[in-house]
Write an enzyme that holds these catalytic residues in place. Structure first.
Site, PDB file in Angstrom:
ATOM      1  N   CYS A   1      -1.446  -0.909   7.343  1.00  0.00           N
ATOM      2  CA  CYS A   1      -0.717   0.362   7.245  1.00  0.00           C
ATOM      3  C   CYS A   1      -0.778   1.131   8.558  1.00  0.00           C
ATOM      4  O   CYS A   1       0.176   1.825   8.917  1.00  0.00           O
ATOM      5  CB  CYS A   1      -1.258   1.207   6.099  1.00  0.00           C
ATOM      6  SG  CYS A   1      -0.836   0.516   4.488  1.00  0.00           S
TER       7      CYS A   1
ATOM      8  N   CYS B   1      -5.580   1.279   5.933  1.00  0.00           N
ATOM      9  CA  CYS B   1      -6.051  -0.029   6.389  1.00  0.00           C
ATOM     10  C   CYS B   1      -5.334  -0.393   7.689  1.00  0.00           C
ATOM     11  O   CYS B   1      -4.392   0.292   8.114  1.00  0.00           O
ATOM     12  CB  CYS B   1      -5.804  -1.090   5.316  1.00  0.00           C
ATOM     13  SG  CYS B   1      -4.079  -1.616   5.175  1.00  0.00           S
TER      14      CYS B   1
ATOM     15  N   HIS C   1       0.824  -1.210   0.000  1.00  0.00           N
ATOM     16  CA  HIS C   1       0.000   0.000   0.000  1.00  0.00           C
ATOM     17  C   HIS C   1       0.861   1.263   0.000  1.00  0.00           C
ATOM     18  O   HIS C   1       2.028   1.254   0.385  1.00  0.00           O
ATOM     19  CB  HIS C   1      -0.942  -0.009   1.209  1.00  0.00           C
ATOM     20  CG  HIS C   1      -2.079  -0.981   1.066  1.00  0.00           C
ATOM     21  ND1 HIS C   1      -2.961  -1.250   2.081  1.00  0.00           N
ATOM     22  CD2 HIS C   1      -2.455  -1.743   0.010  1.00  0.00           C
ATOM     23  CE1 HIS C   1      -3.858  -2.133   1.650  1.00  0.00           C
ATOM     24  NE2 HIS C   1      -3.567  -2.460   0.401  1.00  0.00           N
TER      25      HIS C   1
ATOM     26  N   GLU D   1       0.888   3.918   1.879  1.00  0.00           N
ATOM     27  CA  GLU D   1       1.406   4.397   3.163  1.00  0.00           C
ATOM     28  C   GLU D   1       2.664   3.620   3.547  1.00  0.00           C
ATOM     29  O   GLU D   1       3.665   4.204   3.987  1.00  0.00           O
ATOM     30  CB  GLU D   1       0.361   4.224   4.272  1.00  0.00           C
ATOM     31  CG  GLU D   1      -0.956   4.919   4.001  1.00  0.00           C
ATOM     32  CD  GLU D   1      -1.979   4.010   3.319  1.00  0.00           C
ATOM     33  OE1 GLU D   1      -1.621   3.307   2.356  1.00  0.00           O
ATOM     34  OE2 GLU D   1      -3.145   4.020   3.755  1.00  0.00           O
TER      35      GLU D   1
HETATM   36 ZN    ZN Z   1      -2.876  -0.252   3.780  1.00  0.00          ZN
END
Ligand code: ZN
Length: 161
Positions: free
Chosen positions: A108, A105, A79, A81
């Protein structure tokens, strides 16, 4: 002496703009997310977008969302982040802020907390009711991470590149 121009972009527009521009690098056909990490004195420290790890070919690894687990993107994609955190090689991110297009999420969130980031500015929370987002918020609250909804200004930023 002339006066300074008045229509310059704000810090928040700048950093969220950089996050969104980073997201445009994503090869994901369905979801393009970007992130921008900023120091407490408004210096950009790192950026990231969702994609596969280094060496994992965008043309060989799957982008599908459904099917057998390893035939989907989910086991492989990193992801925005987490990429922004991992892309930073300058030392500590303690006390920094992260601008994200989409609320982080739970995976992250763990990385954001453990990296010492103290503020999350998010442009969208469209998955607010999902278990992953609820878990994120629970961890952020417990860790004292400030959650700031980005105030959309509606400004259109056009670039000719
Ligand atoms: Zn994430």
């Amino acid at each position: 002496m002339g006066e300074k121009r008045q229509d310059y972009i704000s810090w928040d527009e700048y950093f969220m703009g950089v996050a969104m521009l980073s997201g445009m690098r994503s090869k994901d056909p369905n979801t393009q997310v970007g992130a921008c990490i900023v120091s407490q004195d408004n210096k950009i420290l790192s950026m990231g977008y969702n994609g596969f790890p280094k060496g994992c070919d965008d043309d060989e690894f799957p982008w599908a969302r459904t099917g057998e687990s390893n035939e989907t993107k989910y086991p492989f994609v990193t992801h925005a982040e987490l990429n922004a955190i991992l892309n930073y090689r300058g030392g500590s991110l303690e006390g920094a802020k992260i601008y994200v297009a989409l609320f982080p999420c739970n995976e992250c969130a763990k990385a954001i907390i453990q990296a010492g980031l103290k503020t999350v500015v998010y442009a969208s929370d469209k998955y607010a009711d999902t278990a992953a987002t609820l878990a994120s918020k629970r961890m952020f609250r417990a860790a004292g991470v400030e959650l700031v909804p980005y105030l959309h200004t509606g400004r259109k930023i056009e670039l000719e590149v």
